[in-house]
Design a protein around this motif. Structure first.
Motif, PDB file in Angstrom:
ATOM      1  N   ARG A  92      -4.721  -5.086  -7.803  1.00 48.09           N
ATOM      2  CA  ARG A  92      -5.378  -4.210  -8.871  1.00 48.09           C
ATOM      3  C   ARG A  92      -5.895  -4.986 -10.126  1.00 48.09           C
ATOM      4  O   ARG A  92      -6.852  -4.703 -10.519  1.00 48.09           O
TER       5      ARG A  92
ATOM      6  N   ARG B  57       5.726   1.659 -10.600  1.00 46.35           N
ATOM      7  CA  ARG B  57       6.147   2.590  -9.492  1.00 46.35           C
ATOM      8  C   ARG B  57       6.654   1.693  -8.322  1.00 46.35           C
ATOM      9  O   ARG B  57       7.700   2.202  -7.802  1.00 46.35           O
TER      10      ARG B  57
ATOM     11  N   TRP C  72       1.039  -1.185  -0.069  1.00 48.89           N
ATOM     12  CA  TRP C  72      -0.022  -0.100  -0.121  1.00 48.89           C
ATOM     13  C   TRP C  72       0.506   1.301  -0.148  1.00 48.89           C
ATOM     14  O   TRP C  72       1.732   1.512   0.725  1.00 48.89           O
ATOM     15  N   ASP C  73       0.473   2.360  -1.066  1.00 52.83           N
ATOM     16  CA  ASP C  73       1.185   3.392  -0.964  1.00 52.83           C
ATOM     17  C   ASP C  73       1.020   4.351   0.144  1.00 52.83           C
ATOM     18  O   ASP C  73      -0.086   4.659   0.429  1.00 52.83           O
ATOM     19  N   GLN C  74       2.036   4.653   0.826  1.00 50.19           N
ATOM     20  CA  GLN C  74       1.818   5.362   2.286  1.00 50.19           C
ATOM     21  C   GLN C  74       1.416   6.661   1.938  1.00 50.19           C
ATOM     22  O   GLN C  74       0.928   7.540   2.730  1.00 50.19           O
ATOM     23  N   ALA C  75       1.445   7.437   0.641  1.00 54.52           N
ATOM     24  CA  ALA C  75       0.955   8.733   0.289  1.00 54.52           C
ATOM     25  C   ALA C  75      -0.465   8.651   0.102  1.00 54.52           C
ATOM     26  O   ALA C  75      -1.015   9.926  -0.483  1.00 54.52           O
ATOM     27  N   GLU C  76      -1.086   7.415  -0.164  1.00 51.78           N
ATOM     28  CA  GLU C  76      -2.524   7.698  -0.499  1.00 51.78           C
ATOM     29  C   GLU C  76      -3.324   6.935   0.642  1.00 51.78           C
ATOM     30  O   GLU C  76      -2.924   5.847   1.435  1.00 51.78           O
ATOM     31  N   THR C  77      -4.546   7.595   0.683  1.00 49.28           N
ATOM     32  CA  THR C  77      -5.254   7.186   1.910  1.00 49.28           C
ATOM     33  C   THR C  77      -6.702   6.210   1.286  1.00 49.28           C
ATOM     34  O   THR C  77      -7.247   5.422   1.886  1.00 49.28           O
ATOM     35  N   ASP C  78      -6.867   6.523   0.177  1.00 52.24           N
ATOM     36  CA  ASP C  78      -8.315   6.132  -0.486  1.00 52.24           C
ATOM     37  C   ASP C  78      -7.775   4.793  -0.729  1.00 52.24           C
ATOM     38  O   ASP C  78      -6.752   4.095  -1.267  1.00 52.24           O
TER      39      ASP C  78
ATOM     40  N   GLU D  91      -8.675   2.269  -2.775  1.00 52.09           N
ATOM     41  CA  GLU D  91      -8.177   1.700  -3.954  1.00 52.09           C
ATOM     42  C   GLU D  91      -7.180   2.288  -4.498  1.00 52.09           C
ATOM     43  O   GLU D  91      -6.090   1.673  -5.214  1.00 52.09           O
ATOM     44  N   ARG D  92      -7.034   3.805  -4.638  1.00 51.20           N
ATOM     45  CA  ARG D  92      -5.710   4.367  -5.074  1.00 51.20           C
ATOM     46  C   ARG D  92      -4.337   3.713  -4.403  1.00 51.20           C
ATOM     47  O   ARG D  92      -3.378   3.746  -5.033  1.00 51.20           O
ATOM     48  N   ARG D  93      -4.459   3.536  -2.955  1.00 53.01           N
ATOM     49  CA  ARG D  93      -3.027   2.912  -2.302  1.00 53.01           C
ATOM     50  C   ARG D  93      -2.522   1.716  -2.918  1.00 53.01           C
ATOM     51  O   ARG D  93      -1.346   1.287  -2.467  1.00 53.01           O
TER      52      ARG D  93
END
Ligand code: UDP
Length: 250
Positions: free
Chosen positions: A218, A232, A202-208, A210-212
């Motif tokens: 995916r 990425r 999970w991308d720590q820069a995203e909270t959504d 699905e987006r994370r």
């Protein structure tokens, strides 16, 4: 084209023999499957990305004293690995609840698990990779009790190293699956791969929620931009230092 004898073709990799019986080639494919191969597709460039990420992580783990099957990576999709007999267990480590744990227990997605949970699944597609207990492992004779203990210790050690590393990449290591093999001396080596196919990241820069998602979820859940997410992860993994700076270097 690889002219070596094909030993085995799996969902994501093909194994080839070499002139040396102790070494095999593991070639990463773009093919993707999910839900026990009920969903199939292609993730463009996945073979190269997963080979590069796995190479980096195996090198990191070796540097930290974890024995792996990785020898070197002679081409962008090919690893040379030590020949091992794969232990028919999928060792899953979970830091945060997701996936089958939530489906099977009702635990909300995102629940922190501390200490991390280590689970063993039977590596058997016909049976749908069922969750095992230590007694089931014993009855089926899949591994000796001392090996199960060793696998648990190794899995937690690997989790410590990978969690810290991904954290430096701005990525939360939610959960992942490991496979181990036995070498000629019956020693356990980490085998298979470690990649966005086998980890939840999970991308720590995203909270959504699905987006994370930067991993195979995916593809599993048709969230789109699968290739972009894998690329990425690779860019962040290659951009991170291989180890944390020691106090004297800071
Ligand atoms: N996993 C895997 N191969 C499998 C099953 C699981 O690589 O055959 C990985 C999966 O990507 C996730 C972790 O193991 O990172 C835990 O998966 P889970 O049991 O939650 O199953 P899922 O929700 O993927 O069905």
């Amino acid at each position: 084209m690889n002219t070596n004898q094909k030993l085995y073709e799996g969902k994501a990799k093909i194994l080839y023999a070499t002139d040396d019986a102790d070494i095999i080639l593991s070639v990463f494919k773009d093919d993707a499957t999910a839900f026990n191969a009920q969903k199939r597709g292609t993730i463009r460039g996945k073979g190269e990305v997963n080979c590069a990420i796995s190479t980096h992580l195996f090198r990191l783990l070796e540097a930290e004293g974890v024995r792996t099957h990785w020898i070197d990576t002679p081409s962008p999709t090919t690893m040379r690995v030590r020949t091992v007999t794969i232990v028919p267990l999928e060792v899953v480590v979970r830091n945060i609840a997701a996936g089958s744990l939530c489906r099977q227990t009702g635990l909300p997605v995102g629940t922190p698990l501390s200490p991390p949970l280590v689970e063993f699944y039977y590596k058997n597609d016909d049976l749908g990779d069922p969750l095992l207990t230590s007694d089931r492992i014993r009855i089926l004779n899949l591994a000796a009790p001392s090996q199960v203990e060793q696998l648990q210790t190794l899995a937690l050690q690997i989790n410590n190293i990978l969690t810290k590393f991904f954290d430096q990449c701005g990525i939360t290591l939610v959960d992942f699956k490991l496979e181990f093999g036995l070498d000629g001396k019956q020693s356990l080596l980490l085998a298979d791969e470690i990649s966005p196919d086998t980890c939840r990241l999970w991308d720590q820069a995203e909270t959504d929620p699905e987006r994370r998602v930067m991993d195979k979820d995916r593809f599993r859940h048709d969230l789109g931009d699968v290739e972009g997410a894998y690329q990425r992860v690779l860019a962040r993994v290659l951009g991170a230092p291989l180890r944390s700076p020691s106090a004297s270097e800071v």
